[in-house]
Enzyme design. Structure first.
Site, PDB file in Angstrom:
ATOM      1  N   ASP A  92       0.872  -1.179   0.000  1.00 21.46           N
ATOM      2  CA  ASP A  92       0.000   0.000   0.000  1.00 21.46           C
ATOM      3  C   ASP A  92       0.908   1.228   0.000  1.00 21.46           C
ATOM      4  OD1 ASP A  92      -1.692  -2.138   0.603  1.00 21.46           O
ATOM      5  OD2 ASP A  92      -2.887  -0.996   2.043  1.00 21.46           O
ATOM      6  N   LYS A 158      -6.868   3.277  -2.802  1.00 23.14           N
ATOM      7  CA  LYS A 158      -7.179   3.199  -1.374  1.00 23.14           C
ATOM      8  C   LYS A 158      -7.428   4.596  -0.843  1.00 23.14           C
ATOM      9  CE  LYS A 158      -4.927   1.875   3.010  1.00 23.14           C
ATOM     10  NZ  LYS A 158      -3.761   1.192   3.617  1.00 23.14           N
ATOM     11  N   LYS A 188     -10.021   0.086  -1.792  1.00 20.13           N
ATOM     12  CA  LYS A 188      -9.841  -0.206  -0.371  1.00 20.13           C
ATOM     13  C   LYS A 188     -10.231   1.008   0.455  1.00 20.13           C
ATOM     14  CE  LYS A 188      -6.445  -1.573   3.142  1.00 20.13           C
ATOM     15  NZ  LYS A 188      -5.073  -2.078   3.393  1.00 20.13           N
TER      16      LYS A 188
END
Length: 223
Positions: A92, A158, A188
Site C-alpha cells: 500500500d 485506497k 480499499k
C-alpha cells in the site's frame, strides 16, 4: 443482504501501523488474524519478517512512503521492494498529495509506476488521501488521481492512511473512487472504520477491501 461474520472478515486487511508496534505486537496481530479469518495483515516494512515468521498462513501486506507520501520515488520503490523480498504479498503506497493538488498527474503516475516496477507481481494499492483531495480540491481531482493510478499499473486505489488530519474513509469518496475505476481496480476503504455499520456502508458504496485496526470489534458488531 448482510454478510456473515466470515464473509465480512474476508474483506479485511487487519492493520497495525502504529510507530510503537513491536515484533510481539505483530505476532499477536497475526495470531488474531488467523483466528478471525481475515484476508491479510498490514504492517510496516520492518515488521514484515515478524509477520511472516509468526506463520499461521496469513497473507502479509506492507506500506511504502507511509504515511506522508513525501519521499523520493526511488526511495518508495526500494522500500516496497525490500518489503516484498521479506515476504509481503501486497504493498500500500502513498502518493505525493501535494503533487496531485498541484495538478502534476504526470508526476503522480511516475511515482506510482516506480513502485509498480519494483514489486513485480505483488498487489499494489495506491493511497490517495481522498479526504484531503476532497477538502483541498474537488471530486474531479480525486477521480483524476484514481485514473492516474490505473494508468500507472495499480491494482487498487485506497482512500487513506488513517494518519492525515483531513480524516479517513468516507462513503462519498469510496463511491467516487469506485465509479472512477469502474470495476477494473479494487477499492480499499481505510481510516476511521470503527463499527460494523461503517464497514457495511463502505462495501455498499463500492469498497472491495477494508483496512481495519479494530477488526474484532467490527465483526462483533454484526450481532
Amino acid at each position: 443482504m448482510t454478510p456473515t461474520r466470515a464473509q465480512l472478515a474476508a474483506f479485511v486487511d487487519h492493520t497495525l501501523l502504529k510507530p510503537e508496534a513491536t515484533a510481539a505486537d505483530v505476532a499477536a496481530l497475526v495470531t488474531e488474524a488467523a483466528e478471525l479469518g481475515v484476508y491479510a495483515v498490514c504492517v510496516s516494512p520492518p515488521m514484515v519478517p515478524a509477520a511472516v515468521q509468526a506463520g499461521a498462513g496469513v497473507r502479509v501486506a506492507s506500506v511504502a512512503g507511509f504515511p506522508s507520501g513525501k519521499h523520493v520515488s526511488a526511495v518508495k520503490a526500494h522500500e516496497a521492494a525490500l518489503a516484498v523480498a521479506s515476504g509481503a504479498a501486497e504493498i500500500d503506497m502513498v502518493i505525493d498529495v501535494g503533487a496531485a493538488l498541484a495538478g502534476d498527474l504526470d508526476g503522480v503516475r511516475a511515482d506510482i509506476a516506480a513502485v509498480r516496477g519494483a514489486v513485480g507481481g505483488a498487489v499494489l494499492k495506491v493511497i490517495v488521501e481522498s479526504s484531503a483531495l476532497l477538502a483541498l480540491a474537488d471530486e474531479h481531482t480525486l477521480v483524476r488521481v484514481c485514473r492516474a493510478a490505473e494508468d500507472a499499473g495499480a491494482d487498487f486505489v485506497k482512500t487513506s492512511t488513517g494518519f492525515h488530519p483531513s480524516g479517513g474513509a468516507s462513503v462519498r469518496a469510496v463511491a467516487l473512487m469506485a465509479e472512477a475505476v469502474g470495476g477494473r481496480l479494487g477499492v480499499k476503504a481505510s481510516g476511521g472504520i470503527r463499527t460494523a455499520a461503517d464497514a457495511l456502508a463502505m462495501l455498499d458504496a463500492g469498497a472491495t477491501r477494508l483496512g481495519l485496526s479494530g477488526t474484532r470489534a467490527v465483526l462483533d458488531g454484526l450481532g
